[in-house]
Scaffold this motif. Structure first.
Motif, PDB file in Angstrom:
ATOM      1  N   SER A  68      -3.393   1.478   4.988  1.00 45.62           N
ATOM      2  CA  SER A  68      -2.006   2.405   4.309  1.00 45.62           C
ATOM      3  C   SER A  68      -0.802   0.958   5.587  1.00 45.62           C
ATOM      4  O   SER A  68      -1.028   1.110   6.258  1.00 45.62           O
ATOM      5  CB  SER A  68      -1.615   2.827   4.180  1.00 45.62           C
ATOM      6  OG  SER A  68      -0.386   3.457   3.833  1.00 45.62           O
ATOM      7  N   GLY A  74      -3.097   5.044  -5.438  1.00 45.08           N
ATOM      8  CA  GLY A  74      -4.346   5.163  -3.928  1.00 45.08           C
ATOM      9  C   GLY A  74      -5.506   4.527  -4.463  1.00 45.08           C
ATOM     10  O   GLY A  74      -7.073   5.270  -4.082  1.00 45.08           O
ATOM     11  N   THR A  75      -5.358   3.651  -5.314  1.00 48.74           N
ATOM     12  CA  THR A  75      -6.643   3.015  -5.222  1.00 48.74           C
ATOM     13  C   THR A  75      -6.242   1.631  -4.685  1.00 48.74           C
ATOM     14  O   THR A  75      -5.521   1.335  -4.873  1.00 48.74           O
ATOM     15  CB  THR A  75      -6.306   2.518  -6.836  1.00 48.74           C
ATOM     16  OG1 THR A  75      -5.521   1.476  -7.269  1.00 48.74           O
ATOM     17  CG2 THR A  75      -6.865   3.481  -8.147  1.00 48.74           C
ATOM     18  N   VAL A 105      -4.307   0.137   0.233  1.00 50.97           N
ATOM     19  CA  VAL A 105      -4.545   1.082  -0.493  1.00 50.97           C
ATOM     20  C   VAL A 105      -3.243   0.748  -1.067  1.00 50.97           C
ATOM     21  O   VAL A 105      -1.668   0.387  -1.041  1.00 50.97           O
ATOM     22  CB  VAL A 105      -4.531   2.193   0.369  1.00 50.97           C
ATOM     23  CG1 VAL A 105      -4.327   3.405  -0.737  1.00 50.97           C
ATOM     24  CG2 VAL A 105      -5.384   2.726   0.417  1.00 50.97           C
ATOM     25  N   SER A 165     -10.274  -2.280  -7.321  1.00 54.44           N
ATOM     26  CA  SER A 165      -9.789  -2.053  -8.116  1.00 54.44           C
ATOM     27  C   SER A 165      -9.721  -2.131  -9.175  1.00 54.44           C
ATOM     28  O   SER A 165      -9.915  -2.733 -10.602  1.00 54.44           O
ATOM     29  CB  SER A 165      -8.719  -1.250  -8.480  1.00 54.44           C
ATOM     30  OG  SER A 165      -7.144  -1.444  -7.748  1.00 54.44           O
ATOM     31  N   LEU A 202      -0.139   7.288   2.442  1.00 50.34           N
ATOM     32  CA  LEU A 202      -1.443   8.351   1.497  1.00 50.34           C
ATOM     33  C   LEU A 202      -1.195   9.469   3.121  1.00 50.34           C
ATOM     34  O   LEU A 202      -0.479  10.185   3.631  1.00 50.34           O
ATOM     35  CB  LEU A 202      -2.341   7.616   0.436  1.00 50.34           C
ATOM     36  CG  LEU A 202      -1.601   6.966  -0.805  1.00 50.34           C
ATOM     37  CD1 LEU A 202      -3.147   6.529  -1.034  1.00 50.34           C
ATOM     38  CD2 LEU A 202      -0.925   7.657  -1.518  1.00 50.34           C
ATOM     39  N   THR A 238       0.860  -1.308   0.036  1.00 47.55           N
ATOM     40  CA  THR A 238       0.034  -0.097  -0.437  1.00 47.55           C
ATOM     41  C   THR A 238       0.508   1.545  -0.130  1.00 47.55           C
ATOM     42  O   THR A 238       1.778   0.703  -0.010  1.00 47.55           O
ATOM     43  CB  THR A 238      -0.920   0.112   1.511  1.00 47.55           C
ATOM     44  OG1 THR A 238      -0.273   0.641   2.097  1.00 47.55           O
ATOM     45  CG2 THR A 238      -1.726  -1.065   1.584  1.00 47.55           C
ATOM     46  N   ASP A 242      -6.984   5.356   4.236  1.00 44.59           N
ATOM     47  CA  ASP A 242      -5.550   5.858   4.038  1.00 44.59           C
ATOM     48  C   ASP A 242      -5.890   6.660   3.293  1.00 44.59           C
ATOM     49  O   ASP A 242      -5.173   7.443   2.033  1.00 44.59           O
ATOM     50  CB  ASP A 242      -4.735   4.598   4.425  1.00 44.59           C
ATOM     51  CG  ASP A 242      -4.336   4.505   5.192  1.00 44.59           C
ATOM     52  OD1 ASP A 242      -4.709   5.390   6.336  1.00 44.59           O
ATOM     53  OD2 ASP A 242      -3.782   3.522   5.856  1.00 44.59           O
ATOM     54  N   ARG A 243      -6.849   6.291   1.905  1.00 43.96           N
ATOM     55  CA  ARG A 243      -7.326   7.009   0.475  1.00 43.96           C
ATOM     56  C   ARG A 243      -8.232   9.003   1.162  1.00 43.96           C
ATOM     57  O   ARG A 243      -7.838   9.105   0.582  1.00 43.96           O
ATOM     58  CB  ARG A 243      -7.875   5.816  -0.319  1.00 43.96           C
ATOM     59  CG  ARG A 243      -7.780   5.614  -0.378  1.00 43.96           C
ATOM     60  CD  ARG A 243      -8.947   4.541  -1.269  1.00 43.96           C
ATOM     61  NE  ARG A 243      -9.620   3.613  -0.381  1.00 43.96           N
ATOM     62  CZ  ARG A 243     -11.243   3.771  -0.578  1.00 43.96           C
ATOM     63  NH1 ARG A 243     -11.819   3.544  -1.738  1.00 43.96           N
ATOM     64  NH2 ARG A 243     -12.190   3.890   0.266  1.00 43.96           N
ATOM     65  N   HIS A 249     -10.465   8.879   2.334  1.00 43.97           N
ATOM     66  CA  HIS A 249     -12.469   8.562   2.003  1.00 43.97           C
ATOM     67  C   HIS A 249     -12.676   8.126   3.495  1.00 43.97           C
ATOM     68  O   HIS A 249     -12.395   7.428   3.654  1.00 43.97           O
ATOM     69  CB  HIS A 249     -12.396   7.287   0.531  1.00 43.97           C
ATOM     70  CG  HIS A 249     -13.263   6.243   0.377  1.00 43.97           C
ATOM     71  ND1 HIS A 249     -14.580   7.419  -0.963  1.00 43.97           N
ATOM     72  CD2 HIS A 249     -14.330   5.640   1.130  1.00 43.97           C
ATOM     73  CE1 HIS A 249     -15.500   7.187  -0.445  1.00 43.97           C
ATOM     74  NE2 HIS A 249     -15.176   6.243   0.078  1.00 43.97           N
ATOM     75  N   GLY A 284      -9.673   0.989   3.009  1.00 45.15           N
ATOM     76  CA  GLY A 284      -8.093   1.040   2.930  1.00 45.15           C
ATOM     77  C   GLY A 284      -7.338   0.888   4.248  1.00 45.15           C
ATOM     78  O   GLY A 284      -7.384   2.021   4.448  1.00 45.15           O
TER      79      GLY A 284
END
Length: 347
Positions: free
Chosen positions: A171, A150-151, A146, A156, A39, A36, A66-67, A69, A169
């Motif tokens: 990291s 970033g996906t 992640v 994904s 981020l 990951t 961690d995105r 989001h 997600g």
């Protein structure tokens, strides 16, 4: 192939005058790891920690991953599924019991001694994450990895996954403290009592021991390396790997890897240049077996007996207990190693 694996890396730039080598991949190193990107730190909505609204009359739950989001649900999820080995290992160790999880057979999940009772195994070597098995487990929250861009690693590649349940997600390109601390915060936000408090205390003690060993041997240069193929060695990037981020913060002098996208995870070194690595102590990581190569045996640190090979799962089983063993082992080797054994860098 989508799986509970590491993302592919293309690390081909060499140290000094190393000749071009193969393109090492973290997926190729361990089919069961987790890759990951560092981020945004996992944080709670509005608090910087896990976010579950448990006040009187409130059942809503939210978490920012961690995105960056935010996953918001009308009630706190109870049925959790782990889509990757390493994220799962961290959460198993923290005390979270899933309804479904992966185990790709690389020893990462067993390293944290999970209780598989009532848990659906959703990984197969030929298909990766099995969507049908995942859906039948009826999860209401999924935990994924992640990737550097970033996906989400699994979602994904398999968009159908996100149709089964919302995805958080995680990291693992932070320091150990951040990664395992994040797993603890997420576990706590889901209403589960943490089971790794004593392990965290032991980890902190091991971290202190390693810091003292490094301070007493400040000139010691350490290289973390692995086998890419029969012609090439990889030097791990201190700016990427969790363990290296942690020991660097404790003061350890690490063999540097030049910047650039080609060296995201590691830098390839041809075998004729391996004896020139500017390291007094070498730590063999993420691959088996140790090299059977005359040039390896002529490498000064190896010739001096200043080589350590921890268990393979040590690098990806993100738990306080696992990393306690790793830091204790490093402290012992740093304490006994002699600085100045390896050559000086030509650069």
């Amino acid at each position: 192939m989508p799986s509970a694996t590491l993302p592919r890396s293309h690390d081909t730039r060499h140290l000094t005058a190393a000749a071009p080598g193969a393109r090492p991949t973290r997926r190729g190193l361990l089919a069961g790891g987790l890759g990951t990107a560092a981020l945004l730190g996992l944080s709670a909505c509005g608090t910087g920690n896990s976010a579950s609204a448990d006040g009187p009359g409130s059942t809503a739950w939210s978490f920012t991953d961690d995105r960056g989001h935010a996953v918001r649900l009308p009630r706190r999820p109870k049925r959790i599924a782990f889509l990757t080995d390493s994220a799962g290992a961290a959460l198993w160790a923290a005390g979270l019991h899933p309804v479904a999880a992966t185990d790709s057979g690389q020893g990462i999940v067993p390293a944290v001694k999970p209780d598989w009772s009532g848990v659906t195994k959703i990984y197969s070597a030929d298909k990766g994450v099995r969507l049908e098995a995942l859906a039948q487990a009826r999860p209401d929250l999924l935990i994924d990895a992640v990737q550097p861009d970033g996906t989400l690693q699994v979602a994904s590649q398999l968009p159908e996954v996100a149709k089964i349940a919302p995805v958080v997600g995680l990291s693992t390109y932070h320091s150990i403290e951040q990664i395992v601390g994040t797993a603890d915060r997420l576990t706590r936000s889901l209403g589960t009592t943490l089971t790794d408090g004593d392990a965290k205390s032991r980890y902190q003690a091991a971290s202190t021991r390693l810091r003292k060993a490094i301070a007493a041997n400040r000139e010691l240069r350490v290289g973390f390396v692995f086998g890419i193929d029969k012609n090439t060695l990889g030097v791990m990037n201190p700016r990427t790997w969790a363990v290296l981020k942690t020991v660097s913060a404790l003061g350890m002098r690490l063999v540097p890897v030049p910047g650039g996208s080609a060296n995201t995870y590691s830098q390839a070194v041809s075998w004729e240049n391996v004896p020139s690595l500017p390291a007094d102590l070498l730590v063999w990581a993420v691959s088996d077996p140790l090299p059977d190569n005359p040039l390896w045996k002529r490498t000064p640190a190896v010739h001096a007996g200043q080589l350590w090979k921890p268990e393979l799962a040590s690098w990806y089983a993100y738990s306080w207990e696992n990393f306690t063993v790793l830091l204790d082992g490093l402290a012992t080797r740093v304490h006994s190693a002699r600085a100045g054994v390896g050559p000086h860098s030509a650069s």
